[in-house]
Design an enzyme around this catalytic site. Sequence first.
Site, short mmCIF file in Angstrom:
data_model
loop_
_atom_site.label_atom_id
_atom_site.label_comp_id
_atom_site.label_asym_id
_atom_site.label_seq_id
_atom_site.Cartn_x
_atom_site.Cartn_y
_atom_site.Cartn_z
N ARG A 285 -41.33 0.91 58.26
CA ARG A 285 -42.73 0.75 57.85
C ARG A 285 -43.06 1.67 56.69
O ARG A 285 -42.24 2.50 56.29
CB ARG A 285 -43.62 1.00 59.07
N LYS A 303 -41.72 4.92 61.04
CA LYS A 303 -43.07 4.87 60.49
C LYS A 303 -43.42 6.23 59.92
O LYS A 303 -43.39 7.23 60.63
CB LYS A 303 -44.06 4.43 61.58
N HIS A 315 -29.83 2.76 67.70
CA HIS A 315 -30.42 1.58 68.34
C HIS A 315 -31.58 1.94 69.26
O HIS A 315 -31.64 3.03 69.82
CB HIS A 315 -29.38 0.78 69.14
N TYR A 318 -37.77 4.62 68.38
CA TYR A 318 -38.97 4.66 67.54
C TYR A 318 -39.18 6.09 67.03
O TYR A 318 -39.21 7.05 67.83
CB TYR A 318 -40.21 4.22 68.31
N ASN A 329 -28.15 13.13 65.45
CA ASN A 329 -27.74 11.92 66.18
C ASN A 329 -28.79 11.60 67.24
O ASN A 329 -29.10 12.43 68.10
CB ASN A 329 -26.39 12.11 66.85
N ASN A 338 -45.92 9.93 69.19
CA ASN A 338 -46.72 10.54 68.12
C ASN A 338 -48.22 10.32 68.26
O ASN A 338 -49.00 10.93 67.53
CB ASN A 338 -46.27 10.01 66.76
N TYR A 339 -48.66 9.49 69.19
CA TYR A 339 -50.07 9.10 69.24
C TYR A 339 -50.64 9.43 70.61
O TYR A 339 -50.10 8.99 71.64
CB TYR A 339 -50.19 7.60 68.96
N ALA A 375 -29.98 13.66 78.24
CA ALA A 375 -30.47 12.30 78.43
C ALA A 375 -31.63 12.29 79.42
O ALA A 375 -31.59 12.98 80.44
CB ALA A 375 -29.35 11.40 78.93
N ARG A 392 -36.12 17.09 83.36
CA ARG A 392 -36.10 15.92 84.22
C ARG A 392 -35.94 16.39 85.66
O ARG A 392 -35.50 17.51 85.93
CB ARG A 392 -34.94 14.98 83.84
#
Length: 414
Positions: A285, A303, A315, A318, A329, A338-339, A375, A392
């Site tokens: 974007r 973005k 893969h 975002y 990596n 981010n929002y 992870a 986690r």
Amino acid sequence: MSNVIAAIAGGLFDEGGVSAFSRPVLFGTAGDAVLGALPKEAQTCYFAHDERENPIAGAESIPLAENRFASFFSLTDAEQVIVIAEPFALAEDDALEHLIESHTITGYGVSVLVAEQQGFDAEGQPIPADPAVLVAVFTGKMLGAALASGADTLDALVEAAVAAGAQKGVAVTNEIVAIRDGASAYVAQLAVQNRVNFGLIQNGVQLFDPTSTYIAPDAEIEPGAVILPGCHIRPGCKVGAKAVIGPNSILEKAQIGAGTTVNNSQVYESTVGENVTVGPFAYIRPQCVVGNGCRIGDFVELKKSTIGDGTKVSHLTYIGDATVGERVNFGCGTVVVNYDGYHKNQTIIGDDCFIGCNTNLVSPVKLGDRVFTAAGTTVTKDVQDGALCVARARQTVMDGWNDRRRAAHEKEKK
């Protein structure tokens, strides 16, 4: 050559009230196509129109008179005026340049551009020659004399100039497509598309299928680049040598470096460096900068972010409103959060980081150099250089729990 201006006469509408100059033609309008065909000598262009027509970007608006051409009385002080009666597309990109050149060399008072042939329509049928003059160049003096006659068509203006003593010159091009309705706009688009695509092929760009490749006239594509079928390269794009675009990619105001591949992906208003692989199915974007040697893989969305050299985002990731260092990596499923519902917050990631699969980076947050996130980690606080971040719940194993559950449900069925 000095003091050459162009004057476009608007006020042409079909029965549905659609302006001829507003008809779409290859990522722009018919007006844009006319403006793009003007030679560099015509440094100023005027478009005579009223409130019914949109302005043409790059042309100065002047009021449209009842007699469309009477709008140009104020322009007759110029040495040479190119008058355009209606929109058109040319098969030769230097046709108007030759018109002005021959007009200037001969010293004639008026010169017109005519088509040697009108080409072929979408079904391959020859298009009859259009007897009307669509474009002519006048000396300012002769244009003033012709306008004083009250002539209300370009043909009549040319005749009036000849009657006033002007010698008439004729320049020939191989195809002029007048744009008057949707069908003619489509034929014009084919003419522009062929002119752009075959011009690139002659310049050393490889196009596998020019008929299914759509490239804006202002796109800059260096020799050695390869454009695969189904691509849309819209205005404002630059593509470096040995880049491979496509198949089925969209670029808009995008700068793609040498040796970069953009496969089945979209890049908008962003810069991608050299020797980068993008896609398939990546979405870059606006306001992104991707460094050299990066990997932006399948189902990755960027973005308003900067990605450092050598970083791999392979893969399902975002990245938004982030500054990412070099040689980072990203594992599958990483999300930069981010929002917060009200504000877009920034994330900073240092060099040589390893972002584990399914990591959430909750902005605003900063990771130093060489950070490793495990992870499934959700990062909400800054992480110092060289650290491991694990956030986690501990794994709990309850032996036999699911076997007991299944047995209970089987008992209920009986």
